[in-house]
Design a protein around this motif. Structure first.
Motif, PDB file in Angstrom:
ATOM      1  N   ASP A  51       0.830  -1.209   0.000  1.00 45.63           N
ATOM      2  CA  ASP A  51       0.000   0.000   0.000  1.00 45.63           C
ATOM      3  C   ASP A  51       0.861   1.255   0.000  1.00 45.63           C
ATOM      4  OD1 ASP A  51      -3.155   0.056   0.503  1.00 45.63           O
ATOM      5  OD2 ASP A  51      -2.358  -1.868   1.141  1.00 45.63           O
ATOM      6  N   PHE A  54       2.511   1.720  -3.335  1.00 43.33           N
ATOM      7  CA  PHE A  54       1.559   2.251  -4.317  1.00 43.33           C
ATOM      8  C   PHE A  54       1.417   3.768  -4.149  1.00 43.33           C
ATOM      9  CE2 PHE A  54      -2.794   1.070  -6.278  1.00 43.33           C
ATOM     10  CZ  PHE A  54      -2.460   1.805  -7.393  1.00 43.33           C
ATOM     11  N   THR A  55       1.277   4.193  -2.875  1.00 43.64           N
ATOM     12  CA  THR A  55       1.160   5.633  -2.620  1.00 43.64           C
ATOM     13  C   THR A  55       2.412   6.363  -3.067  1.00 43.64           C
ATOM     14  OG1 THR A  55      -0.071   4.972  -0.680  1.00 43.64           O
ATOM     15  CG2 THR A  55       0.466   7.285  -0.880  1.00 43.64           C
ATOM     16  N   SER A  58       2.485   6.677  -6.860  1.00 46.93           N
ATOM     17  CA  SER A  58       1.547   7.634  -7.472  1.00 46.93           C
ATOM     18  C   SER A  58       1.819   9.060  -7.010  1.00 46.93           C
ATOM     19  CB  SER A  58       0.105   7.219  -7.181  1.00 46.93           C
ATOM     20  OG  SER A  58      -0.093   7.109  -5.804  1.00 46.93           O
ATOM     21  N   VAL A  59       2.066   9.240  -5.715  1.00 49.57           N
ATOM     22  CA  VAL A  59       2.260  10.605  -5.199  1.00 49.57           C
ATOM     23  C   VAL A  59       3.700  11.058  -5.399  1.00 49.57           C
ATOM     24  CG1 VAL A  59       2.094  12.090  -3.208  1.00 49.57           C
ATOM     25  CG2 VAL A  59       0.445  10.286  -3.512  1.00 49.57           C
ATOM     26  N   VAL A  63       2.878  12.530  -9.160  1.00 46.49           N
ATOM     27  CA  VAL A  63       2.340  13.885  -9.127  1.00 46.49           C
ATOM     28  C   VAL A  63       3.344  14.912  -8.612  1.00 46.49           C
ATOM     29  CG1 VAL A  63       0.699  15.263  -7.838  1.00 46.49           C
ATOM     30  CG2 VAL A  63      -0.082  13.326  -9.102  1.00 46.49           C
ATOM     31  N   VAL A  66       5.652  16.133 -11.217  1.00 41.53           N
ATOM     32  CA  VAL A  66       4.978  17.071 -12.122  1.00 41.53           C
ATOM     33  C   VAL A  66       4.872  18.449 -11.477  1.00 41.53           C
ATOM     34  CG1 VAL A  66       2.844  17.520 -13.348  1.00 41.53           C
ATOM     35  CG2 VAL A  66       3.729  15.233 -13.251  1.00 41.53           C
ATOM     36  N   PHE A  67       4.571  18.474 -10.152  1.00 37.02           N
ATOM     37  CA  PHE A  67       4.489  19.769  -9.461  1.00 37.02           C
ATOM     38  C   PHE A  67       5.833  20.486  -9.500  1.00 37.02           C
ATOM     39  CE2 PHE A  67       0.769  18.426  -6.530  1.00 37.02           C
ATOM     40  CZ  PHE A  67      -0.085  18.574  -7.597  1.00 37.02           C
ATOM     41  N   VAL A  69       8.243  20.082 -11.728  1.00 37.92           N
ATOM     42  CA  VAL A  69       8.499  20.537 -13.098  1.00 37.92           C
ATOM     43  C   VAL A  69       7.684  21.797 -13.384  1.00 37.92           C
ATOM     44  CG1 VAL A  69       8.237  19.945 -15.525  1.00 37.92           C
ATOM     45  CG2 VAL A  69       9.136  18.269 -13.942  1.00 37.92           C
ATOM     46  N   ALA A  70       6.424  21.817 -12.891  1.00 36.72           N
ATOM     47  CA  ALA A  70       5.584  22.994 -13.097  1.00 36.72           C
ATOM     48  C   ALA A  70       6.179  24.211 -12.405  1.00 36.72           C
ATOM     49  CB  ALA A  70       4.175  22.731 -12.566  1.00 36.72           C
ATOM     50  N   PHE A  73       9.158  25.403 -14.327  1.00 34.71           N
ATOM     51  CA  PHE A  73       8.686  26.091 -15.531  1.00 34.71           C
ATOM     52  C   PHE A  73       8.458  27.576 -15.266  1.00 34.71           C
ATOM     53  CE2 PHE A  73       4.973  27.291 -18.195  1.00 34.71           C
ATOM     54  CZ  PHE A  73       5.581  27.161 -19.434  1.00 34.71           C
ATOM     55  N   ARG A  74       8.092  27.931 -14.038  1.00 38.49           N
ATOM     56  CA  ARG A  74       7.815  29.325 -13.691  1.00 38.49           C
ATOM     57  C   ARG A  74       9.004  30.023 -13.049  1.00 38.49           C
ATOM     58  NH1 ARG A  74       4.448  31.822 -16.703  1.00 38.49           N
ATOM     59  NH2 ARG A  74       2.713  30.453 -17.204  1.00 38.49           N
TER      60      ARG A  74
END
Lengths: 81, 273
Positions: A51, A54-55, A58-59, A63, A66-67, A69-70, A73-74
């Motif tokens: 479990d 898995f977390t 995914s987290v 995600v 991606v945060f 990288v975002a 980007f700024r």
């Protein structure tokens, strides 16, 4: 026994962690952090905590990379110090 | 300064490593957790809750209070991101592309807008032509990712997974839509208001299911009190957990999308990755 997998993955974790704080390119750091999270995910899976693995996959590897990288980007791509 | 930093890091790391020596060994059967709690969970979970996955039953039932406030923390994180970053001032200049010819229009007056439709389309400042292959592959992939996310939520009782993971996977499918097309596509598909409502709704579903137990004659979060309401009273605790997980999934999905949209567009919700 699966202790060699444990050790190999742990080496990769430490390697990714050191690389993530020493690389000057922030985008590279974000990707290395994702790799670090994925290695941690493998470590949880080896320990049998599916479990948590898995977390983490995914987290941590998904995600939050991606945060980062975002956010890169700024900002400027290379660190100043 | 750097030298001082290294010393501080080494000292803190050393202290933390020293602290771990007091921990029980991994899988130590005589550690306090294993002697009192784990036995009960391992022996009684199936009997009590009819849920094969012990982790889910501990998270959503035995320690449901903990998970409820975890969901509240996630909701607060999304709220904080919204309050800190959201910028309601419109953009000063806009870029439009004339579709048939590919000519780029630069509108400097912020009040002037062009109708977007067949002729013109919105364009980001640092615009990269969207790649047909990436667009097509992501368009095919996204529904499958979303179905998988729903499976993870619904199957959380039987296999690893649950509301948090499923919500994150669903949220990342929305983020994939924003990355493969552009941010406007996502913002137009799912309005900011809808995302906010979903985030609050998720927490409300969790707290609501927990609170309904009280007028039904049980304690807060005691799903057995809901037995007269469901079609299968035998599995009432499993069904209660499923409802709670769906709430968590809603909240996490919306909060992930809110955080991503606000970070990537500096709170303007117009252009971004």
């Amino acid at each position: 026994m699966h202790w060699p997998i444990d050790l190999i993955v742990l080496t990769f974790v430490i390697f990714c962690a050191i690389a993530a704080i020493s690389v000057k390119d922030l985008l590279g750091t974000a990707i290395l952090f994702g790799a670090y999270s994925f290695m941690m995910c493998l470590l949880w899976a080896v320990m049998g905590a599916v479990d948590v693995a898995f977390t983490e996959a995914s987290v941590g590897a998904g995600v939050s990379t991606v945060f980062f990288v975002a956010a890169v980007f700024r900002t400027s791509r290379r660190t100043k110090d | 300064m750097k030298f001082l930093g290294v010393i501080i890091v080494c000292l803190t790391g050393g202290l933390l490593l020293y602290g771990t020596t007091d921990f029980p060994d991994w899988g130590d059967p005589s550690s306090p957790a294993s002697t009192h709690l784990s036995d009960y969970y391992i022996e009684k979970t199936i009997e009590d809750t009819k849920v094969p996955n012990i982790v889910t039953s501990v998270l959503a039932d035995y320690r449901g209070f903990d998970t409820m406030f975890e969901t509240a923390v996630i909701f607060t994180a999304g709220l904080a991101c919204f309050i800190l970053l959201r910028d309601f001032r419109g953009k000063k200049e806009r870029f439009y592309r004339h579709k048939p010819t590919g000519v780029v229009l630069h509108v400097k007056d912020g009040k002037k807008t062009l109708t977007v439709g067949k002729e013109f389309e919105h364009m980001d400042k640092d615009w990269v032509p969207s790649d047909l292959i990436i667009k097509t592959v992501c368009r095919i992939l996204i529904p499958f990712i979303q179905i998988y996310a729903m499976y993870v939520v619904a199957h959380g009782d039987f296999s690893p997974g649950g509301g948090f993971q499923g919500g994150v996977i669903f949220g990342s499918s929305l983020i994939l839509l924003a990355i493969s097309y552009d941010l406007k596509t996502l913002v137009n598909r799912i309005k900011e208001k809808v995302l906010g409502i979903f985030a609050a709704l998720g927490v409300l579903i969790f707290v609501g299911i927990a609170a309904i137990c009280m007028p039904m004659g049980g304690n807060f979060l005691d799903y057995t009190a809901l037995a007269p309401l469901v079609w299968d009273p035998h599995h009432v605790r499993a069904l209660g957990m499923l409802g709670v997980e769906i709430g968590v999934g809603f909240a996490v999905m919306a909060v992930m999308a809110i955080i991503y949209i606000n970070i990537v567009s500096e709170g303007r919700h117009d252009e971004g990755l």
